[in-house]
Design a protein around this motif. Structure first.
Motif, mmCIF file in Angstrom:
data_model
loop_
_atom_site.group_PDB
_atom_site.id
_atom_site.type_symbol
_atom_site.label_atom_id
_atom_site.label_comp_id
_atom_site.label_asym_id
_atom_site.label_seq_id
_atom_site.Cartn_x
_atom_site.Cartn_y
_atom_site.Cartn_z
ATOM 1 N N VAL A 102 0.847 -1.199 0.000
ATOM 2 C CA VAL A 102 0.000 0.000 0.000
ATOM 3 C C VAL A 102 0.879 1.244 0.000
ATOM 4 O O VAL A 102 0.663 2.185 -0.773
ATOM 5 N N GLU A 103 1.874 1.249 0.848
ATOM 6 C CA GLU A 103 2.811 2.374 0.928
ATOM 7 C C GLU A 103 3.610 2.518 -0.366
ATOM 8 O O GLU A 103 3.813 3.611 -0.876
ATOM 9 N N ALA A 104 4.064 1.396 -0.906
ATOM 10 C CA ALA A 104 4.865 1.410 -2.131
ATOM 11 C C ALA A 104 4.050 1.923 -3.319
ATOM 12 O O ALA A 104 4.594 2.616 -4.182
ATOM 13 N N ALA A 105 2.779 1.609 -3.365
ATOM 14 C CA ALA A 105 1.935 2.061 -4.470
ATOM 15 C C ALA A 105 1.918 3.581 -4.555
ATOM 16 O O ALA A 105 1.999 4.157 -5.640
ATOM 17 N N THR A 106 1.875 4.220 -3.421
ATOM 18 C CA THR A 106 1.867 5.677 -3.377
ATOM 19 C C THR A 106 3.230 6.246 -3.746
ATOM 20 O O THR A 106 3.343 7.135 -4.595
ATOM 21 N N SER A 107 4.281 5.737 -3.142
ATOM 22 C CA SER A 107 5.613 6.300 -3.364
ATOM 23 C C SER A 107 6.179 5.981 -4.746
ATOM 24 O O SER A 107 6.951 6.765 -5.288
ATOM 25 N N ARG A 108 5.791 4.862 -5.353
ATOM 26 C CA ARG A 108 6.327 4.467 -6.658
ATOM 27 C C ARG A 108 5.421 4.858 -7.820
ATOM 28 O O ARG A 108 5.760 4.657 -8.976
ATOM 29 N N GLY A 109 4.247 5.363 -7.529
ATOM 30 C CA GLY A 109 3.344 5.796 -8.583
ATOM 31 C C GLY A 109 2.652 4.673 -9.334
ATOM 32 O O GLY A 109 2.376 4.788 -10.526
ATOM 33 N N TRP A 110 2.333 3.590 -8.642
ATOM 34 C CA TRP A 110 1.616 2.489 -9.284
ATOM 35 C C TRP A 110 0.170 2.907 -9.507
ATOM 36 O O TRP A 110 -0.468 3.495 -8.638
ATOM 37 N N THR A 111 -0.365 2.583 -10.660
ATOM 38 C CA THR A 111 -1.780 2.875 -10.900
ATOM 39 C C THR A 111 -2.653 1.772 -10.308
ATOM 40 O O THR A 111 -3.798 2.012 -9.949
ATOM 41 N N ARG A 112 -2.105 0.553 -10.256
ATOM 42 C CA ARG A 112 -2.784 -0.556 -9.592
ATOM 43 C C ARG A 112 -1.765 -1.640 -9.296
ATOM 44 O O ARG A 112 -0.679 -1.645 -9.854
ATOM 45 N N TYR A 113 -2.131 -2.560 -8.413
ATOM 46 C CA TYR A 113 -1.250 -3.688 -8.106
ATOM 47 C C TYR A 113 -2.074 -4.849 -7.571
ATOM 48 O O TYR A 113 -3.193 -4.671 -7.101
ATOM 49 N N VAL A 114 -1.493 -6.038 -7.688
ATOM 50 C CA VAL A 114 -2.119 -7.253 -7.169
ATOM 51 C C VAL A 114 -1.115 -7.899 -6.222
ATOM 52 O O VAL A 114 0.041 -8.118 -6.589
ATOM 53 N N PHE A 115 -1.536 -8.181 -5.000
ATOM 54 C CA PHE A 115 -0.711 -8.876 -4.019
ATOM 55 C C PHE A 115 -1.227 -10.301 -3.902
ATOM 56 O O PHE A 115 -2.426 -10.516 -3.711
ATOM 57 N N GLU A 116 -0.317 -11.263 -4.036
ATOM 58 C CA GLU A 116 -0.695 -12.673 -3.913
ATOM 59 C C GLU A 116 0.228 -13.350 -2.908
ATOM 60 O O GLU A 116 1.419 -13.032 -2.849
ATOM 61 N N MET A 117 -0.326 -14.280 -2.155
ATOM 62 C CA MET A 117 0.438 -15.044 -1.184
ATOM 63 C C MET A 117 -0.039 -16.488 -1.241
ATOM 64 O O MET A 117 -1.242 -16.746 -1.226
ATOM 65 N N VAL A 118 0.921 -17.427 -1.341
ATOM 66 C CA VAL A 118 0.568 -18.855 -1.384
ATOM 67 C C VAL A 118 1.504 -19.646 -0.475
ATOM 68 O O VAL A 118 2.626 -19.213 -0.180
ATOM 69 N N ASP A 119 1.031 -20.814 -0.070
ATOM 70 C CA ASP A 119 1.868 -21.734 0.716
ATOM 71 C C ASP A 119 2.927 -22.349 -0.191
ATOM 72 O O ASP A 119 2.695 -22.570 -1.379
ATOM 73 N N LEU A 120 4.084 -22.643 0.393
ATOM 74 C CA LEU A 120 5.141 -23.342 -0.316
ATOM 75 C C LEU A 120 5.029 -24.844 -0.065
ATOM 76 O O LEU A 120 4.683 -25.267 1.035
ATOM 77 N N THR A 121 5.341 -25.631 -1.080
ATOM 78 C CA THR A 121 5.355 -27.088 -0.978
ATOM 79 C C THR A 121 6.806 -27.533 -0.967
ATOM 80 O O THR A 121 7.594 -27.105 -1.802
ATOM 81 N N ARG A 122 7.164 -28.407 -0.032
ATOM 82 C CA ARG A 122 8.546 -28.866 0.132
ATOM 83 C C ARG A 122 8.753 -30.218 -0.549
ATOM 84 O O ARG A 122 7.899 -31.094 -0.468
ATOM 85 N N SER A 123 9.908 -30.348 -1.237
ATOM 86 C CA SER A 123 10.286 -31.644 -1.820
ATOM 87 C C SER A 123 11.789 -31.852 -1.620
ATOM 88 O O SER A 123 12.536 -30.898 -1.425
ATOM 89 N N ASP A 124 12.218 -33.091 -1.651
ATOM 90 C CA ASP A 124 13.634 -33.415 -1.426
ATOM 91 C C ASP A 124 14.521 -32.843 -2.527
ATOM 92 O O ASP A 124 14.132 -32.806 -3.682
ATOM 93 N N ALA A 125 15.708 -32.426 -2.113
ATOM 94 C CA ALA A 125 16.677 -31.882 -3.068
ATOM 95 C C ALA A 125 17.473 -32.988 -3.713
ATOM 96 O O ALA A 125 17.638 -34.052 -3.211
#
Length: 85
Positions: free
Chosen positions: A62-85
């Motif tokens: 929200v703060e970055a949108a104002t300071s960087r001049g974004w006209t719009r943005y989408v924030f997404e957050m997802v869980d990570l899935t772990r697998s063996d290396a």
């Protein structure tokens, strides 16, 4: 030596991000896709060790949108899935 593994995030639009190999216990992946005034797009992403830490990135967006001049943005957050290396 700590055991290493890969972490995979699958976003709703089908984008797949793989992180690793890592021994750090990240749990969530976040991404911000921002549209600039000139129509170009910027993408910011990261991974966190808790859902609360990831949610704090939403507040920062929200703060970055104002300071960087974004006209719009989408924030997404997802869980990570772990697998063996």
């Amino acid at each position: 030596m700590a055991r290493k593994y890969y972490l995979t995030a699958t976003l709703p639009d089908g984008y797949v991000k793989t992180i690793g190999p890592t021994a750090t216990a990240f749990t969530h992946y976040w991404r911000i896709v921002a549209t600039l005034e000139n129509g170009k797009t910027e993408v910011f992403w990261g991974h966190t060790k808790s859902p609360a830490e990831a949610k704090r990135k939403r507040a920062a967006a929200v703060e970055a949108a104002t300071s960087r001049g974004w006209t719009r943005y989408v924030f997404e957050m997802v869980d990570l899935t772990r697998s063996d290396a």
